[in-house]
Structures are given as C-alpha cells and as structure tokens.
Design an enzyme around this catalytic site. Structure first.
Site, PDB file in Angstrom:
ATOM      1  N   ASP A 177       0.865  -1.185   0.000  1.00 56.30           N
ATOM      2  CA  ASP A 177       0.000   0.000   0.000  1.00 56.30           C
ATOM      3  C   ASP A 177       0.900   1.232   0.000  1.00 56.30           C
ATOM      4  O   ASP A 177       1.841   1.318   0.816  1.00 56.30           O
ATOM      5  CB  ASP A 177      -0.904   0.006   1.235  1.00 56.30           C
ATOM      6  CG  ASP A 177      -1.798   1.225   1.282  1.00 56.30           C
ATOM      7  OD1 ASP A 177      -2.892   1.170   0.725  1.00 56.30           O
ATOM      8  OD2 ASP A 177      -1.383   2.244   1.885  1.00 56.30           O
ATOM      9  N   LEU A 178       0.640   2.196  -0.912  1.00 59.12           N
ATOM     10  CA  LEU A 178       1.432   3.434  -0.955  1.00 59.12           C
ATOM     11  C   LEU A 178       0.915   4.394   0.109  1.00 59.12           C
ATOM     12  O   LEU A 178      -0.271   4.729   0.138  1.00 59.12           O
ATOM     13  CB  LEU A 178       1.344   4.074  -2.339  1.00 59.12           C
ATOM     14  CG  LEU A 178       1.744   3.178  -3.521  1.00 59.12           C
ATOM     15  CD1 LEU A 178       1.868   4.011  -4.788  1.00 59.12           C
ATOM     16  CD2 LEU A 178       3.037   2.446  -3.243  1.00 59.12           C
ATOM     17  N   ASP A 184      -4.266   2.305  -4.736  1.00 54.07           N
ATOM     18  CA  ASP A 184      -2.846   2.254  -4.394  1.00 54.07           C
ATOM     19  C   ASP A 184      -2.448   0.910  -3.792  1.00 54.07           C
ATOM     20  O   ASP A 184      -1.424   0.802  -3.104  1.00 54.07           O
ATOM     21  CB  ASP A 184      -2.503   3.379  -3.409  1.00 54.07           C
ATOM     22  CG  ASP A 184      -3.329   3.314  -2.132  1.00 54.07           C
ATOM     23  OD1 ASP A 184      -4.240   2.457  -2.047  1.00 54.07           O
ATOM     24  OD2 ASP A 184      -3.061   4.109  -1.212  1.00 54.07           O
TER      25      ASP A 184
END
Length: 864
Positions: free
Chosen positions: A738-739, A781
């Site tokens: 996950d960004l 994301d």
C-alpha cells in the site's frame, strides 16, 4: 447606359451660365447657382454627385476666393476639383485662385474645346487619385490598407537601417460574436474607434494599418520596454468607446531583426503571438517566439480551411451507440463529428472543437450537425426502422443565440420529425453562466417536446440548488468521473448518491465512457439507466451504425440479460463469405478456440464489427461477396483503422490483381481459394501476430488482464495467474503493498502526479522481482506480489523490507517522501491465491502501517 457626370456652375451672370451650359450639355448634366452661399448649399446636399465646379471669382456676397476657402475646409467637399473662370487675365488672379485650392484657371471668353479637354482631364485625374486612395487607405478606418502598409513598412526599413523597429499586431477576442450579437454597424463603430486610438498611440513614431475585421497592425520605433500596464491602459480606452461591450484585445509583438523577411511574414508572426494568449486572463501581450509557430500555424491552417470544409462536407457524423443497461439493447446514439481533411486525414474533435468554440465557428458546425442528424433520422423513419433518438450538442454559444428555438424547430419541420427525436446535450459548465436566461430557453424547448440532457455532469461546479431549478430530463455522467469512481470502492458512495438524487428528481441517467466489465457491473448495481463507451462500441460512421441497428432488429432478443456479457467476454472470429459450406469449414477449424460468427453479406459483417469490434480477434473476408461488398468492408476497416484495428485475411479465387488490390487496401494477408483450413489457420494466426497456442492464449487474455496505467496484471489477471500456479512454484510469498502518501499527493497535486507515483512503484516492483513472479495492481494504491519458491519466512520478510526500502530511495518521486508498507503471508498449498490468503496479507499490512509506515510485517497466524 453610363450616367452623365454633374458639373456645378457658380456665376452671377446668366449669359455666362448659358454659354457654359451650351458647351457642357451634350456631355454633362449641369447645375447652376448665382453665388457662393447657394453653391455651398447644393454641395452639402449632394457632395458625392458633383464631379467638378466651374467658379467665377467675382460674385456678390461670398466671392470666389471665400467660397474656395470654405469648400476646401470641409472634408466632404475638399476633394471636388474647381476650375476658376474670370475675365481678369492676370498672373496675380491666377496665383490667388490656385493658392486657394483651384485645380485650373480659365479666362473668358470661353473656348469650348479647351474647356471640355481641361474638364475631362481634371475629372479623370480626380478619379485616378480616388482609386489610388482606395487602394492605399482602408475605407472603414482611414488607416493604411494591408497591401499599402506592407509597402510603406518595407520602404521605412530600407530608408532607416539604423533604427530599430517592432511590428505590433492586435485582434479582438470574439469579435465575430460581437457582430453576430450586436450587429455589423456596432462592430464597424468599434473598429473606427480602435483606429483612432491606434493613431494616437503611434503618433509620429510609426505607421498604422487595418488589415481586415478586427486585425490592426503598426510599425513602431522600438520602445524601452512593453508592459501589461501599457496594453491594459489601451484596452481600458477601447472600452470607453460607445457601443464597446467588454472588449478584450490581445497584442503580439515581432521585433524586426531579420529585415530580409517579407513584411507579411513579420505581421503573421506578430499575430501568432497575439493568438497564443487568447483566452488567458490577465495576459495582454506576447512576444513572438519560434516555439509558437508550429501549433499556432496548425491552428491558423484549421481556421483558414474551416469554412471551405463545411461547404465541401468534409465534416462527417459519427454515432456512438447508447444501450439500455437492463436488456443490453440499442436505445439511441450520440452524434459526434469528425473532420475528414483531404490533406491531414481524419481529425478528432479534440483538435478542432476547442478552437471553434473560441472563434465562434462552433455555432455553424452545430447547425450543420443538427441538419445531418435530422437527415439520418428522416432516412430511418422512411425505411420503417425502429424510431431511435439521437443526442446532439448545443454549445454555450448556441444557447445565447436569440433565434435558437426558431432555428431548431425550423430544422425539425424541414425533415418532418418530432422534437422528441432530437435530444439536446448542454454541457454542465453552460448552466453556470447566466442561469436565468438559460433556464428560460431550456424550459421553452422542453415545452416544445425536446429532451434536455445535462452533459458532463460531475466535471464542473454546479450546485444542487441550480440542478433543482433547471428543467432537465437526463443527467449524463462525465467519463472521467465514472472511471475514477468505479475504480475507487471507498468513494463509490458518491456515485450512488447521484443515482438516488436523479431518482428523486425523476431524471434518467446515462453513463458515458464505460470501458470495463467492472464499471458496467457497478453501474448495473446502483441502477443506472443507459450506458455508452468503448466496452460496447466506439463511435462509428452512420453506415456502420445502421448495419448494427439492422443486425439487432433481425436478431432475436437475448434469452436472458446475463447472456450478453458472457458472449462479450468471448473472442470472436468473423467469417464473411457468400459460400455457406466454406463458412461451415471455418467454423469447424476455429470453433474450439473462438466464438465464430458468420455473415453472408457485407451489411451483416459491418453490423457485427460495429457492435462487437472490441471482441473480434480477426476477420476472414471474402472479396467476392454480393455487390462487391467485400472491398467495401475492407475500405471501411482501413479508413477507420484508428478506431478498428482488426486483422483481416482476405479470400478470393486466385487472382494476382485481386490479391494486390486487397493488400494495397489494407488486408493483412490474402488466401487464394481453394486452400486448406490448416493454411488458413496459419495465415490468421500470423495476421494476429500469434505463432503458438500458448502465445495465442496470452494475446487474447492480455488486454483484459492488464492494468491500463501500470501495465501490471489487474484483478482478472491475478485470477488467471492463480490458476496457472504449479506445485513446483511453492512455497510462495504473497505480499500486499500500500502506498502511504498517495491520497495526500492526489489531493494536493492532482491525480496526474498520483499516477506518476503509481507507475514509479510498478517500475520498482519489476526491478526487485523475477520475471516469473506475479505482479498485480489490485486497485487504487494497493498492489499484490506473488514471489515463487521462497525458501523461508526470514527471506520473505527480508525481501518485503527490501522492496519498501528501494521505493523510499527512489529518486524523483516529487515533494512527498516516497513510502510504502507491506504485509506478507507464506503459502504452501496449491490453492495459493484465495480470498482468505489475501485477507491474511491485508491483515499483516494493517499491522505494518500501525507499527510504522514504510515497513513490512509477516502474518504469523496470530492477531495483534
């Protein structure tokens, strides 16, 4: 018959007047007055009718010299030539007359032939001078004409090589609209006022010219500097003129450095600079730069050719099908326009529509489209087809035309169509400008039976109150809005809210830009009414749409609504051949790998292509279809290559000329009949760029299984990859990434910056993994990585941390520090990529983000 010229005799002696009348009457019409005051009265009544004046110097009251002084002082009379007649044969009298402005001097008694020749010569000289003046000076403004301005600039540059000059040109934004809305006399008055201001601005430092319409130019001795303040002040002066209506002028400056350049090219460059800032608020002038030239020359070329293109029917109507989401049946179409330019080929509207909206030509183009669409609807009605509606665009410029309602109703009456057949699309941004006027216009259109659509809803800033006040029938959701909302589950509540709002307001909803199955299913779930987009069909020529319509009318309705999506997922091979036995052979050859559709004629083939072009893997096309329709289909496919990139294998009895023509017209291969089915199989595979069963399967699945932004697999690709996992690939590590900062980047810098970060992370994953590993963008994301043959939990954790660290160290990630978090789980069973496995990895990711962003956690089977 040539009209006789009029000569005015001014003499108090009736005998002299009679003598002159006798001499002149055969060739001229004669007017007579006894004194200077009477003569001035006649001249002021008809200044353009008098060709010459014969004036006696000795007159009662106002003598000849006083008359001359008064006549030459009045602009309207000053150019009329005067010949003085007197008995005083003296040098002093002659000098006095000529000094006062007389053109010649004649002594009494009169010599008829001398007088006639002198009159003829002076009139001819005056007419020649007037013609030269017309060429040199613009009739409307009195400034130099374009050609004479060029000539004068060239002379000044040659005479003063030491002096630095600038060419400054200007035009008025939307001047055509000013003429259209307020009338040509108002526009002319404005231009005369601008000319006077130009003359005052330049003074004795240069020269001015008026080219045409709103374009002015001047050659000016170079100033120390040019500022927005200078041009803003001039613009303010323009707006003090009578009849000025919020006039906005843009200026372009070309510093004269290359004096060998033709003057007209210098002016063109200054005008290019002016056009480069059109529509830019607060920007009043621009200097020419070579970088401006290419795009602006393209714009100018488009502008120069648009009128001729309209007259020559170069603009073509394309129809994008609109489907009822409940039964997957055609419900109408949206009319779009393409420009088939004889030199540039097919131009998409994004290249010319914005320019037409700026220069006002959009109103003519819209009216052209309305007429073409009505012609299509009339043809359908006459052929007994199912009545379908077509949506047409009504631009902002159209909405504020006083005669819009009359124009639309007259168009429909001319084609004998009901108003309900024409849906009017008004873009959302138009509703925010003068809403009261717009509401009144739209309300009247609805009363007449037109269906009103708000186009691009979700792209602007319309308020709910405004939406409630406007008379509408249909909301059209903006394409970008649909794509983003269906891609972000966390935000999908907004889309549902819009649907609920539309239901409450009794509005139908059309979703445009539907490109994926996931988007369609989401729209079905929340109750959208109609859909259009590339998932169903791209915009197509009217003939292709008609074939699609015929195909639907001839085909039985689907047994169940769910059958259509299933069929759309199947790759299609279309065989268009007049021989039923040949079609049957092709079906047997390709039936196990493709869904084979047969067509016995060109119309049926085009209908299939138009309806299912995204699912068609290849076409086997007979060039001997009835009425030579095989070449017609090939021609359409080649012309629309930018839209339909479908491999075609042409077939026909062996004929070198046919083969050559087919290949020249765009066929990918030619199979001479008779041929074996094995040979046909190889030709079709080669045309598709596929050489093996495995490659064919990969080619068919790849487009549907790839994320459009990053090129990684998507959810469907993950499912396909999971089915391909083998026992020897285990144990495998499943990572969920996950960004950390993406939402903040999107909110602060926009989605373009966010997309760039997503693509950079995908690049990091490719560098940090092996070619055999599985890389997936799950959505938004979130990314999933499956790394095969991971030997231990320690190695799994170490690799996850390594990827997070590599992304943190990635250069060029923008103003926010690049950071990602990861959760991992080790799988040893064959059914590795289950929903349960991803849930475990997601749980580990949550723990990683809770502990400290930017790290990796391994799921151990225990809860935090």
């Amino acid at each position: 018959m040539t009209l006789q010229k009029q000569i005015l005799i001014v003499d108090d002696d009736p005998v002299n007047r009679a003598d002159l009348r006798t001499i002149l009457t055969p060739e001229y019409r004669v007017l007579e007055t006894e004194n200077g005051a009477q003569a001035l009265g006649v001249l002021r009544e008809r200044p353009d009718e008098i060709a010459l004046i014969l004036l006696d110097l000795v007159l009662p009251g106002m003598d000849g010299c006083a008359f001359l002084a008064q006549a030459k002082a009045e602009q309207a009379l000053a150019s009329i030539p005067v010949i003085v007649t007197t008995r005083q044969d003296s040098e002093a009298a002659e000098i006095a007359a000529l000094s006062g402005g007389a053109a010649d001097f004649v002594v009494k008694p009169y010599r008829p032939q001398v007088i006639l020749h002198r009159i003829a010569n002076i009139i001819r000289l005056r007419e020649t001078s007037a013609m030269i003046c017309q060429v040199q000076y613009d009739r409307l403004t009195g400034l130099y004409s374009k050609e004479f301005f060029y000539q004068q600039v060239k002379q000044l540059l040659l005479l003063h090589p030491e002096q630095e000059y600038d060419i400054i040109c200007s035009d008025i934004e939307n001047f055509k609209l000013i003429n259209d809305m307020f009338g040509v006399p108002t526009g002319d008055c404005l231009l005369r006022g601008v000319a006077e201001l130009y003359t005052g601005l330049v003074g004795d430092q240069g020269i001015c010219g008026h080219f045409n319409a709103d374009r002015f130019a001047c050659l000016l001795k170079r100033q120390a500097c040019y500022t927005d303040t200078l041009f803003l002040r001039f613009g303010a002066q323009v707006n003090t003129l009578s009849n000025a209506k919020n006039v906005i002028m843009k200026w372009g400056i070309y510093p004269v450095t290359d004096r060998t350049l033709p003057v007209e090219h210098m002016c063109d460059r200054a005008l290019l600079a002016a056009r480069s800032i059109r529509g830019q608020y607060g920007k009043h002038f621009a200097r020419y730069d070579d970088a401006l030239r290419s795009p602006l020359l393209r714009e100018q070329a488009i502008t120069d050719s648009m009128e001729a293109a309209l007259a020559q029917d170069q603009f073509q109507i394309y129809l994008q099908p609109k489907y009822n989401i409940k039964d997957d049946r055609l419900a109408g179409a949206e009319a779009l326009v393409r420009w088939q330019h004889p030199e540039w080929g097919l131009l998409l509207p994004s290249e010319f529509i914005p320019l037409f909206e700026k220069n006002g030509f959009i109103t003519k183009l819209d009216q052209y489209v309305w007429n073409k669409v009505c012609s299509v609807l009339q043809a359908w009605s006459g052929a007994g087809g199912v009545p379908l509606s077509i949506s047409v665009n009504v631009s902002r410029a159209d909405v504020y035309q006083a005669d819009l309602i009359e124009l639309l109703t007259a168009t429909l009456e001319a084609y004998g169509l009901p108003a309900s057949s024409l849906h009017l699309e008004i873009t959302e941004s138009a509703y925010t400008e003068h809403p009261d006027q717009l509401a009144a216009t739209v309300r009247r259109l609805r009363e007449l039976g037109f269906v009103i659509e708000m186009d691009d809803f979700g792209s602007g800033y319309s308020s709910l109150n405004m939406l409630n006040q406007m008379p509408l029938d249909i909301l059209k959701l903006d394409m970008k809005f649909i794509q983003s909302e269906t891609a972000k589950p966390v935000d999908q509540g907004i889309l549902r809210f819009i649907m609920d709002l539309a239901r409450w307001m009794n509005l139908s909803v059309v979703a445009e830009g539907v490109e994926t199955r996931a988007q369609l299913e989401r729209l079905q779930e929340i109750g959208c009414d109609y859909v259009q987009g590339y998932y169903f069909a791209k915009p197509m020529p009217c003939s292709a749409f008609e074939a699609l319509l015929r195909n639907q009318q001839e085909a039985p309705p689907p047994a169940a609504a769910s059958a259509a999506p299933s069929e759309r997922r199947t790759q299609i091979l279309l065989v268009a051949d007049e021989d039923a036995a040949y079609r049957s052979q092709v079906r047997k050859t390709f039936g196990e790998s493709y869904h084979v559709i047969e067509a016995a004629d060109g119309h049926t083939a085009m209908g299939c292509i138009a309806h299912r072009e995204q699912q068609i893997a290849a076409v086997v096309l007979s060039l001997t279809l009835p009425r030579a329709e095989g070449f017609s289909v090939l021609e359409v496919l080649q012309r629309e290559k930018a839209v339909w990139k479908i491999p075609v294998v042409a077939t026909a009895p062996g004929d070198a000329r046919l083969e050559e023509r087919a290949l020249e017209q765009g066929a990918d291969d030619f199979a001479a009949k008779p041929h074996t089915q094995r040979s046909l199989w190889k030709r079709v595979m080669r045309a598709m760029g596929v050489t093996s069963s495995r490659e064919r399967e990969r080619a068919l699945e790849d487009a549907a299984c790839r994320d459009y932004l990053t090129g990684l697999l998507n959810r469907r690709g993950l499912h396909t990859a999971a089915l391909a996992l083998r026992r020897e690939d285990l144990p495998a590590a499943v990572y969920m990434f996950d960004l950390d900062n993406l939402k903040q980047i999107n909110d602060t810098f926009g989605h373009a910056e966010g997309d760039r970060i997503l693509k950079r992370f995908a690049s990091v994953l490719r560098r940090q993994t092996r070619g055999s590993d599985i890389l997936v963008r799950l959505g938004g994301d979130e990314f999933v990585v499956v790394m095969k043959q991971m030997p231990s939990p320690e190695t799994t954790l170490k690799k996850g941390c390594s990827i997070c660290r590599a992304f943190r160290q990635e250069e060029g990630c923008g103003p926010f520090p690049a950071s990602c978090s990861a959760g991992a789980v080790i799988c040893t069973r064959a059914e590795t990529l289950t929903a349960e496995t991803l849930a475990y990895a997601d749980e580990a990711l949550y723990r990683a983000k809770s502990n400290q962003k930017g790290g990796c956690c391994l799921w151990t089977g225990t809860h935090a």
